[in-house]
Design a protein around this motif. Structure first.
Motif, PDB file in Angstrom:
ATOM      1  N   UNK A 157       0.879  -1.184   0.000  1.00 42.31           N
ATOM      2  CA  UNK A 157       0.000   0.000   0.000  1.00 42.31           C
ATOM      3  C   UNK A 157       0.910   1.226   0.000  1.00 42.31           C
ATOM      4  N   UNK A 158       0.866   1.989  -1.094  1.00 41.58           N
ATOM      5  CA  UNK A 158       1.716   3.175  -1.258  1.00 41.58           C
ATOM      6  C   UNK A 158       0.873   4.403  -1.583  1.00 41.58           C
ATOM      7  N   UNK A 159       1.528   5.557  -1.534  1.00 40.07           N
ATOM      8  CA  UNK A 159       0.826   6.823  -1.775  1.00 40.07           C
ATOM      9  C   UNK A 159       0.361   7.342  -0.431  1.00 40.07           C
ATOM     10  N   UNK A 160      -0.917   7.698  -0.358  1.00 44.42           N
ATOM     11  CA  UNK A 160      -1.450   8.089   0.947  1.00 44.42           C
ATOM     12  C   UNK A 160      -1.591   6.819   1.791  1.00 44.42           C
ATOM     13  N   UNK A 168       2.355  12.476   7.850  1.00 44.54           N
ATOM     14  CA  UNK A 168       2.064  13.134   6.560  1.00 44.54           C
ATOM     15  C   UNK A 168       1.442  14.507   6.789  1.00 44.54           C
ATOM     16  N   UNK A 169       0.690  14.640   7.876  1.00 41.55           N
ATOM     17  CA  UNK A 169       0.041  15.920   8.166  1.00 41.55           C
ATOM     18  C   UNK A 169      -1.343  16.015   7.546  1.00 41.55           C
ATOM     19  N   UNK A 170      -2.025  14.880   7.436  1.00 41.03           N
ATOM     20  CA  UNK A 170      -3.402  14.898   6.915  1.00 41.03           C
ATOM     21  C   UNK A 170      -3.530  13.995   5.704  1.00 41.03           C
ATOM     22  N   UNK A 171      -4.742  14.000   5.162  1.00 39.73           N
ATOM     23  CA  UNK A 171      -5.041  13.133   4.003  1.00 39.73           C
ATOM     24  C   UNK A 171      -4.767  13.903   2.717  1.00 39.73           C
ATOM     25  N   UNK A 172      -3.503  13.911   2.310  1.00 39.68           N
ATOM     26  CA  UNK A 172      -3.106  14.728   1.159  1.00 39.68           C
ATOM     27  C   UNK A 172      -2.668  13.848  -0.006  1.00 39.68           C
ATOM     28  N   UNK A 173      -2.835  14.362  -1.212  1.00 40.48           N
ATOM     29  CA  UNK A 173      -2.321  13.662  -2.396  1.00 40.48           C
ATOM     30  C   UNK A 173      -0.816  13.486  -2.244  1.00 40.48           C
ATOM     31  N   UNK A 174      -0.324  12.285  -2.554  1.00 45.54           N
ATOM     32  CA  UNK A 174       1.103  11.974  -2.429  1.00 45.54           C
ATOM     33  C   UNK A 174       1.731  11.811  -3.820  1.00 45.54           C
TER      34      UNK A 174
END
Ligand code: KIV
Length: 285
Positions: A157-160, A168-174
Motif C-alpha cells: 500500500x503506497x501513496x497516501x 504526513x500531516x493529513x489526508x493529502x495527495x502523495x
C-alpha cells in the motif's frame, strides 16, 4: 467501457472473460496479464461480504478503515488485531469466490519482520484471510520478503498511507513532483522484488499511477489514483452512498443509506400503528 460510472441498479455486472471459480492469489497477476480490471471492495462483516461476493467482486479487503467507517473512531490508528481477526472471520465465512485480504493494523508490524509475521499468522490462522496488506515501501521490504517466504501473500500500500497520517500531516495527495514520484516508483519496485502480489495506490496523480502500473508485473489497485491502475478499490460505504462524507475520488453507485432510513421509518410507523406484526407473521398457537 463507459467513461463515467453507470447506474447499476438493474444491470448485473458482466463477469470478466476469464473469471475464475475462486479468485486466488495467482488470479491477480492473471487478471493483469489478461487486461481485466480487478475489483476490490472493503467488507467488515458476513452480511455485506456475501452480497459483494455474489455481485462478483474479486477481492474483499477487511480494511483497518473499519475504524472510521464502522467503529466510530476518528482514524484507523486505534484498530486492533483482535477486531480485524473477528471481522476477517466474518468476511471469510461468507466469501465463496472472492479473495480475502486483511490489513495489518497500525503498530502491529512495523517494528520488525518477525512482528509482521506474528500478526499475519493470526490473520490467516484465526481470521481465515488469504493475504495481508501492509502500508509502506522500501522500509518494509524485508517484512514482505519474510512473509512471502513463509507462505503469506502480501499486498503493498503506497501513496497516501492513512496509518502515517500524523507524519504526513493529513489526508493529502502523495507523489506530486519528480522527486516524490521517483521515490514512490522505487518503493513499488522494492515491494515487487520482495514478493508482494499486488500494490494498492492511494491518492496519487493518475499519470504516476499509470507509470507505476506499467513498470510492474504485479497489479496495482487504485483508490484516488485514476483509471490507469490494474484494478480499483473503494470503501464500501462510499460506494453504496452510506457515508456522511466521502472523498472526492469516491463515487456512490447507489443510495443504500436512504433505502435503510426509509425501511427503518416504515418499521417504526408500522409498529406504532400496530399494522406489524400482521397475521402472516403471527403464530396462532
Ligand atoms: O483500510 C482500507 O479500507 C484501505 C483502502 C482505503 C485501500 O486500506
Amino acid at each position: 467501457m463507459p467513461a463515467t460510472p453507470r447506474d447499476t441498479a438493474s444491470a448485473p455486472a458482466a463477469p470478466a472473460a476469464s473469471t475464475p471459480k475462486r479468485y486466488r492469489v495467482p488470479s491477480l497477476r492473471a487478471s493483469k496479464e489478461a487486461g481485466e480490471a480487478i475489483t476490490m471492495l472493503t467488507a467488515y462483516d458476513a452480511v455485506t461480504a456475501r452480497i459483494f461476493d455474489e455481485a462478483g467482486v474479486d477481492t474483499l479487503l477487511v480494511g483497518d478503515s473499519i475504524g472510521n467507517n464502522m467503529l466510530g473512531y476518528a482514524s484507523t490508528l486505534p484498530v486492533t488485531v483482535d477486531q480485524l481477526v473477528v471481522a476477517t472471520r466474518a468476511v471469510a465465512s461468507a466469501a465463496r469466490r472472492a479473495l480475502v485480504v486483511t490489513d495489518l493494523p497500525f503498530g502491529t508490524y512495523e517494528a520488525s519482520p518477525a512482528q509482521a509475521h506474528a500478526t499475519s499468522v493470526r490473520m490467516l490462522k484465526e481470521g481465515g484471510a488469504n493475504a495481508v496488506k501492509l502500508e509502506g515501501g522500501r522500509r518494509i521490504a524485508e517484512h514482505v520478503r519474510l512473509l512471502t517466504g513463509a507462505g503469506i501473500p502480501v499486498v503493498g500500500h503506497l501513496g497516501l498511507t492513512p496509518q502515517a497520517e500524523n507524519a504526513i500531516g493529513g489526508m493529502k495527495v502523495q507523489g506530486r513532483g519528480e522527486a516524490a514520484a521517483e521515490r514512490l516508483l522505487a518503493d513499488a519496485l522494492a515491494l515487487e522484488e520482495a514478493g508482494a502480489v499486488a500494490i494498492v495506490l492511494e491518492m496519487i496523480p493518475a499519470p504516476l499511477a499509470e507509470r507505476v502500473s506499467t513498470s510492474l508485473a504485479i497489479p496495482t489497485i487504485g483508490i484516488g489514483a485514476g483509471v490507469g491502475c490494474d484494478g480499483q478499490v473503494l470503501v464500501w460505504t462510499d460506494m453504496a452512498g452510506m457515508a456522511d462524507w466521502a472523498p472526492r475520488f469516491a463515487h456512490a453507485f447507489g443510495q443504500v443509506g436512504e433505502a435503510l432510513a426509509a425501511a427503518s421509518r416504515d418499521y417504526v410507523a408500522a409498529v406504532r400503528e400496530r399494522s406489524f406484526p400482521g397475521p402472516e407473521h403471527t403464530f396462532a398457537e
